[in-house]
Design a protein around this motif. Sequence first.
Motif, mmCIF file in Angstrom:
data_model
loop_
_atom_site.group_PDB
_atom_site.id
_atom_site.type_symbol
_atom_site.label_atom_id
_atom_site.label_comp_id
_atom_site.label_asym_id
_atom_site.label_seq_id
_atom_site.Cartn_x
_atom_site.Cartn_y
_atom_site.Cartn_z
ATOM 1 N N ILE A 180 36.455 78.373 37.447
ATOM 2 C CA ILE A 180 37.725 79.062 37.203
ATOM 3 C C ILE A 180 38.675 78.039 36.321
ATOM 4 O O ILE A 180 39.170 77.263 36.602
ATOM 5 C CB ILE A 180 38.390 79.249 38.530
ATOM 6 C CG1 ILE A 180 37.440 79.927 39.584
ATOM 7 C CG2 ILE A 180 39.724 80.006 38.563
ATOM 8 C CD1 ILE A 180 37.954 79.961 41.075
ATOM 9 N N ALA A 181 38.808 78.942 35.182
ATOM 10 C CA ALA A 181 39.738 78.329 34.139
ATOM 11 C C ALA A 181 41.293 79.201 34.276
ATOM 12 O O ALA A 181 40.932 80.361 34.510
ATOM 13 C CB ALA A 181 39.447 78.578 32.693
ATOM 14 N N GLY A 182 42.138 78.432 34.156
ATOM 15 C CA GLY A 182 43.425 78.752 34.858
ATOM 16 C C GLY A 182 43.908 78.717 36.340
ATOM 17 O O GLY A 182 44.542 79.489 36.754
ATOM 18 N N ALA A 183 42.858 77.837 36.722
ATOM 19 C CA ALA A 183 43.062 77.750 38.336
ATOM 20 C C ALA A 183 44.471 77.336 38.820
ATOM 21 O O ALA A 183 44.733 77.396 40.174
ATOM 22 C CB ALA A 183 41.883 76.573 38.792
ATOM 23 N N THR A 184 45.103 76.646 38.127
ATOM 24 C CA THR A 184 46.590 76.204 38.647
ATOM 25 C C THR A 184 47.693 77.215 38.422
ATOM 26 O O THR A 184 48.723 76.923 39.106
ATOM 27 C CB THR A 184 46.982 74.989 37.927
ATOM 28 O OG1 THR A 184 47.432 75.225 36.561
ATOM 29 C CG2 THR A 184 46.135 73.752 37.625
ATOM 30 N N GLY A 185 47.285 78.416 37.855
ATOM 31 C CA GLY A 185 48.260 79.373 37.924
ATOM 32 C C GLY A 185 48.435 80.320 39.080
ATOM 33 O O GLY A 185 47.679 80.158 40.211
ATOM 34 N N TYR A 186 49.579 80.926 39.161
ATOM 35 C CA TYR A 186 49.946 81.845 40.335
ATOM 36 C C TYR A 186 48.787 82.453 40.934
ATOM 37 O O TYR A 186 48.398 82.464 42.037
ATOM 38 C CB TYR A 186 51.067 82.700 39.881
ATOM 39 C CG TYR A 186 51.507 83.715 41.144
ATOM 40 C CD1 TYR A 186 52.027 83.172 42.390
ATOM 41 C CD2 TYR A 186 51.519 84.925 40.859
ATOM 42 C CE1 TYR A 186 52.417 83.942 43.385
ATOM 43 C CE2 TYR A 186 52.146 85.833 42.041
ATOM 44 C CZ TYR A 186 52.719 85.265 43.198
ATOM 45 O OH TYR A 186 52.946 86.027 44.155
ATOM 46 N N THR A 187 48.059 83.441 39.953
ATOM 47 C CA THR A 187 46.656 83.899 40.415
ATOM 48 C C THR A 187 45.779 83.161 40.517
ATOM 49 O O THR A 187 44.711 83.176 41.482
ATOM 50 C CB THR A 187 46.523 85.120 39.511
ATOM 51 O OG1 THR A 187 47.432 86.170 39.336
ATOM 52 C CG2 THR A 187 45.119 86.024 39.915
#
Length: 242
Positions: free
Chosen positions: A9-16
């Motif tokens: 999962i790339a972008g794992a720290t984002g809201y979604t």
Amino acid sequence: MATSGPVFIAGATGYTGREVVRECVARGLETVAHVRPDSSRLDHWRKHFGAVGARVDTTAWRLDEIGATLARLQPSQVHALLGTTRKRGSGSGSGSAVVDTYEAVDYGLSIMLLEAALACGSNPRFVYLSALGADGRAVNAYMGVRKRVEAAIRGSGLPYLVARPGFITGDDRDETRAAERIASVVGDGLLGLLGALGAKRTQARYSSLTGAQLGAAIVELACEAREHAVLAETEQLRACVS
């Protein structure tokens, strides 16, 4: 399509992204949450994702390095939940800075991840967080990037899920997006009125989703869909968690 192997999962720290990580772990999937190695909150995210039950990966955003990581992991799913905000991109407020940042992050990193997934050998399902309206005329840089990334995904040959929600918002969102929050509240109110008057389909298509709702829907579709190509807009995403 790979049916075993971890979920990257790339972008794992984002809201979604955080919700997608949580949902994957809840399903018993081996979950790898990517965090930029230069993140100022790297220690925080290590602790956060470790407590959830996910493994943190800090591969640098270079095609050779991301490619090597995916080749080693042999993932069953690769999630591109990447994105920046207009505030981050504008810096001094120049429009060109916004476009450049969308191009570098929203397009460049998504395409890099797509190329790495294509080359890794496990034929993973590529999951992309797009936006409602990305199939239409590119009215701004944000939509233009998503339209181009979607086209690249369709042409890649990989099985894929493209999620096109409308507003993604909620009281639990870290970033302050006052205008977006107000617009979603007003919009949901108007859509609720339309729904009460019989326009249920319009309400389902355009009303907002929280990060938790969207994350749960993405994981449900990514894990359960058997079709090579899956495109889900707000109505279908909401149906997954209703």
